[in-house]
Design a protein around this motif. Structure first.
Motif, PDB file in Angstrom:
ATOM      1  N   SER A 136       0.833  -1.205   0.000  1.00 50.49           N
ATOM      2  CA  SER A 136       0.000   0.000   0.000  1.00 50.49           C
ATOM      3  C   SER A 136       0.867   1.254   0.000  1.00 50.49           C
ATOM      4  N   ALA A 137       1.942   1.240   0.775  1.00 45.76           N
ATOM      5  CA  ALA A 137       2.863   2.379   0.790  1.00 45.76           C
ATOM      6  C   ALA A 137       3.597   2.497  -0.543  1.00 45.76           C
TER       7      ALA A 137
ATOM      8  N   HIS B  17       4.277  10.492   4.700  1.00 44.38           N
ATOM      9  CA  HIS B  17       3.659   9.220   5.096  1.00 44.38           C
ATOM     10  C   HIS B  17       3.684   9.038   6.615  1.00 44.38           C
ATOM     11  N   LEU B  18       4.742   9.511   7.274  1.00 37.99           N
ATOM     12  CA  LEU B  18       4.889   9.352   8.723  1.00 37.99           C
ATOM     13  C   LEU B  18       4.645  10.666   9.467  1.00 37.99           C
ATOM     14  N   ASN B  19       3.960  11.575   8.801  1.00 35.15           N
ATOM     15  CA  ASN B  19       3.699  12.888   9.382  1.00 35.15           C
ATOM     16  C   ASN B  19       2.926  12.768  10.704  1.00 35.15           C
ATOM     17  N   GLY B  20       3.373  13.495  11.706  1.00 34.90           N
ATOM     18  CA  GLY B  20       2.674  13.497  12.991  1.00 34.90           C
ATOM     19  C   GLY B  20       3.130  12.409  13.946  1.00 34.90           C
ATOM     20  N   ILE B  21       3.994  11.505  13.478  1.00 30.05           N
ATOM     21  CA  ILE B  21       4.497  10.429  14.344  1.00 30.05           C
ATOM     22  C   ILE B  21       5.789  10.903  15.011  1.00 30.05           C
ATOM     23  N   GLU B  22       5.788  10.894  16.326  1.00 30.60           N
ATOM     24  CA  GLU B  22       6.934  11.400  17.088  1.00 30.60           C
ATOM     25  C   GLU B  22       8.086  10.418  17.038  1.00 30.60           C
ATOM     26  N   MET B  23       9.264  10.916  16.708  1.00 31.91           N
ATOM     27  CA  MET B  23      10.470  10.081  16.673  1.00 31.91           C
ATOM     28  C   MET B  23      11.546  10.692  17.548  1.00 31.91           C
ATOM     29  N   GLY B  24      12.675  10.012  17.619  1.00 30.66           N
ATOM     30  CA  GLY B  24      13.794  10.539  18.389  1.00 30.66           C
ATOM     31  C   GLY B  24      13.956   9.838  19.725  1.00 30.66           C
TER      32      GLY B  24
END
Length: 387
Positions: free
Chosen positions: A136-137, A174-181
């Motif tokens: 899908s991605a 695609h990964l907008n809004g997902i917190e990383m780090g």
């Protein structure tokens, strides 16, 4: 007698080296644990040292016996037996050809899957599919890339740079809004959870080492891993090297006492037991020992070597506990990183770190979208440059 010394991270790996070089008749004379490397005298790497020997005369005799037996068996083969043996050769050839045909069909199916896209776009999508990024991605990415190719053509010069740039832009969206780090240090308690064998204790030590060595923070350890004595000793070893205290807790009352004891510390790092992730009782036990209502930042540790469906099941089992971010371990034991993107997209939970070895504190990398793209696409650039 031929005597040789071997060193490896585990006994199994050491034995493989012995068998490969000296054969199955080798005798182990001695084995011991040694430590090498390290960081400013700390965090030395554990190795198994094995001394093995083989008597060349014994090996030579066994080889000669084997040759004689083989020759005898060959000479005793009758014409009828020979014919019976050779009649299966065409069958083996057909089976081999069928296997090759199946592989060709599988490859063609993969290519046909993206045949509506430009050749360059197909090349990028097929590469990412090898990394197990979900379809899908890939279709979404294909549509976006197709729009950006003027007149349905693209010069071959600079394709790698173009692919890196476009995949990075796509993943940011695609990964907008997902917190990383990594650790935010906004909460006092830093907790790692996960199934057995994923490297939670070593990962926690790497995170703690950064807090002590680079951030100059005053930290402490709490461990609830009372199921394995070795785990407690391992954490105590790291605690001694970092010169920080550690408390072992068995029940909620012990946990609260440890919290009171460490009230003046900047942060407290909590190590948890690794158990069979299919046991719901494990998560219930965690909640009966750790007060998750405290100011706590929780990281779920997953191994890149696990099947993606198993990782989904692990996430589901730990869902009663709030998970802030994932940590993916054993990067050095796989060449496929797509599961990280798939799981982040599905769950809305970002990646904090990836780890790629046992060395503390070196083998850990903080993650963001740019780092994920670099990790994912470096093979693409290498493959195209070698064509």
């Amino acid at each position: 007698m031929k005597v040789k010394k071997y060193a490896a991270p585990t006994m199994n790996e050491a034995m493989k080296k012995v068998r490969t070089e000296l054969g199955e008749d080798a005798v182990i004379l001695n084995s011991k644990v040694t430590y090498t490397g390290g960081f400013i005298g700390l965090f030395k790497k554990k190795m198994i040292e094995v001394i093995a020997a083989i008597d060349p005369e014994v090996a030579s005799e066994k080889l000669e016996i084997s040759r004689v037996r083989s020759k005898a068996m060959s000479s005793s083969l009758t014409q009828k037996e020979y014919e019976k043996k050779t009649e299966f050769e065409p069958t083996r050839m057909v089976e081999s050809e069928l296997k090759e045909l199946k592989q060709m069909i599988s490859t063609l199916k993969s290519k046909n899957q993206f045949e509506k896209f430009h050749d360059v776009v197909q090349e990028i999508l097929l590469y990412l599919k090898k990394h197990e990024v979900n379809d899908s991605a890939l279709y979404l990415l294909g549509d976006e890339l197709e729009k950006k190719i003027p007149n349905h053509s693209l010069p071959h010069e600079g394709i790698e740079e173009w692919a890196m740039k476009e995949v990075k832009e796509f993943l940011h969206h695609h990964l907008n809004g997902i917190e990383m780090g990594g650790i935010s240090y906004s909460r006092k308690y830093i907790n790692v959870i996960g199934p057995t064998g994923v490297g939670k204790t070593t990962t926690l030590a790497k995170m703690a080492a950064e807090a002590v060595i680079e951030k100059r923070m005053k930290i402490a350890f709490i461990t609830t891993d009372t199921y394995r004595i070795a785990a407690i000793e391992q954490l105590k070893t790291y605690a001694g090297l970092l010169n920080v205290p550690v408390e072992v807790v068995y029940k909620m009352e012990d946990f609260k006492k440890a919290i009171d004891k460490f009230v003046d510390y900047d942060h407290v790092f909590i190590d948890t037991a690794g158990r069979n992730f299919r046991e719901k009782k494990y998560v219930e036990d965690l909640r009966s020992i750790i007060d998750f209502n405290q100011q706590m930042e929780t990281f779920l540790v997953l191994s890149f070597t696990s099947k993606e469906n198993d990782m989904r099941e692990i996430i589901s089992q730990f869902s009663p506990i709030h998970i802030d971010r994932f940590i993916f371990t054993k990067l050095d034991e796989t060449s496929s990183y797509g599961s990280m993107i798939n799981l982040m997209s599905e769950t809305g939970i970002g990646a904090a770190y990836v780890t790629n070895g046992q060395d503390v504190p070196e083998d850990i990398k903080e993650m963001n979208v740019d780092e994920i793209v670099r990790l994912l696409m470096k093979g693409f650039c290498h493959e195209r440059s070698s064509i």
